[in-house]
Design a protein around this motif. Structure first.
Motif: not given
Length: 410
Positions: A269-273, A276-277, A304-308, A312-315
């Motif tokens: 599902s979404e975890r690999p992408v 990777t990104l 995508v929204p949660a990833m972004l 940003d938080k982890c940066r």
């Protein structure tokens, strides 16, 4: 005067009537795809064949290994699942009509470019990205570098013969490139560029225990950057997840019918992408290679929204930590916006996604034609996915973003 039975309701106007760029379409291979260029020395152990095995299932084999997922949809007579009919088949199963046959013979537009262009003209599709057919299910079985390059290079030769990599600036076929061996990968991508490739398809995940954006791989990316190639990560079994799934007792490379919800969620599902990104961004890849653009295809877009937000938080959390590719000069979400595009699923709630991210500039449509999982024809994507989306954003998703991603003028 017409009777009531003769009166037909007026057809409703389509939600979107403009031109289309289809960022996720496929083809079905001809028989020559598997043998035309494959060296004899690897055919027994690594050649791709289609046959009945000991279980009686007709399936794809990589050498002696059965590609389990292929037995779910392959037929000895060459029929394929009807384009865009998956939901109809699932509904029939729910209604106790599992015997319904939604398989059809392959048509010329599924196998050769002129017939595909004619179909695209009828649909007002100005351009399309083309991905592999049955090969997509075999890639994870090519786990030995020397053999993988023999098989993939032979397949890419056939792909060029059959479709070209850029057919009349409208059909852009994606040859498969892997970083399993740096020197061979450089040779492989040079050949693709020489033959007109505008984009390449790469398996998701790390290579040889390193991130794809690790500086050790920079000689490869320098070639890709100079050519301005687009790099696509299309849904498939990300074989690096094999070990992680194993610790949960969850096998991969199996029939989708027997696959658990856990594997659907975490292994396919979404975890690999996402991994990777985000790895490309956190390795500061685009600081070194600003001409490379990435695309996620057929992985949906709701992640995508949660990833972004998380990037940003982890940066911020790692601001004073270790940055192996150098500290980022701006927010990961901004780097993503300039360098990454995503093909949404027609079932995604695109309005909600746009509301969360703030814009639709990175979202592309994909019909998945001629696969069953997508839509019967590209324009239907807007009907399913773009309800409530502004006309301007719908035009971006259906046409403008895809054209710009490929470096074309809308």
């Amino acid at each position: 005067m017409a009777t009531q039975a003769q009166v037909k309701p007026a057809a409703s106007k389509p939600l979107y009537t403009g031109p289309i760029f289809d960022a996720d379409a496929h083809f079905w291979e001809t028989d020559e795809a598997w043998s035309a260029y494959l060296p004899e020395k690897v055919k027994a152990d690594w050649g791709i064949t289609f046959r009945k095995g000991p279980s009686g299932d007709f399936a794809m084999y990589v050498g002696p290994r059965k590609v389990e997922i292929s037995a779910d949809h392959l037929f000895e007579d060459g029929r394929v699942p009807a384009p865009g009919k998956l939901h109809e088949w699932l509904r029939a199963m729910k209604e106790g009509k599992a015997e319904i046959d939604l398989h059809v013979p392959k048509t010329p537009d599924m196998m050769e470019p002129e017939a595909r262009l004619a179909l695209m003209d009828r649909w007002d599709v100005r351009g399309s990205i083309l991905f592999v057919g049955n090969m997509i299910t075999a890639i994870s079985y090519l786990d030995q570098p020397a053999a993988a390059y023999e098989v993939l290079n032979a397949y890419n030769h056939w792909l060029y013969d059959q479709w070209k990599f850029n057919y009349k600036d409208r059909l852009f076929a994606a040859p498969i490139v892997t970083l399993m061996d740096l020197e061979k990968a450089c040779d492989q991508v040079r050949w693709c560029i020489k033959h007109g490739a505008r984009l390449i398809l790469m398996p998701m995940g790390p290579y040889n225990g390193k991130a794809p954006a690790h500086p050790d791989h920079d000689p490869f990316w320098a070639i890709v950057n100079e050519a301005g190639l687009r790099v696509v990560f299309h849904v498939s079994e990300a074989i690096y997840m094999k070990d992680h799934m194993a610790v949960w007792g969850e096998p991969v490379q199996q029939s989708r019918i027997r696959q658990t919800a856990f594997v659907w969620m975490h292994g396919y599902s979404e975890r690999p992408v996402v991994e990777t990104l985000s790895s490309f961004i956190f390795w500061n890849f685009f600081e070194r290679f600003p001409n490379v653009k990435l695309l996620s295809a057929e992985n949906g877009a709701e992640w995508v929204p949660a990833m972004l937000q998380k990037m940003d938080k982890c940066r911020g959390m790692a601001k004073n930590g270790y940055w192996p590719g150098g500290q980022l000069k701006e927010r990961p979400s901004r780097i993503f916006a300039r360098n990454v595009s995503v093909v949404a699923y027609p079932e995604d709630n695109i309005k909600a996604i746009i509301d969360q991210v703030g814009n639709a500039d990175w979202i592309l449509m994909g019909s998945d034609y001629p696969h069953a999982e997508g839509v019967e024809e590209p324009r239907i994507f807007a009907e399913e996915a773009c309800k409530g989306v502004s006309d301007a954003d719908t035009a971006k998703i259906m046409y403008e973003n895809g054209m710009r991603f490929m470096g074309l003028t809308p």
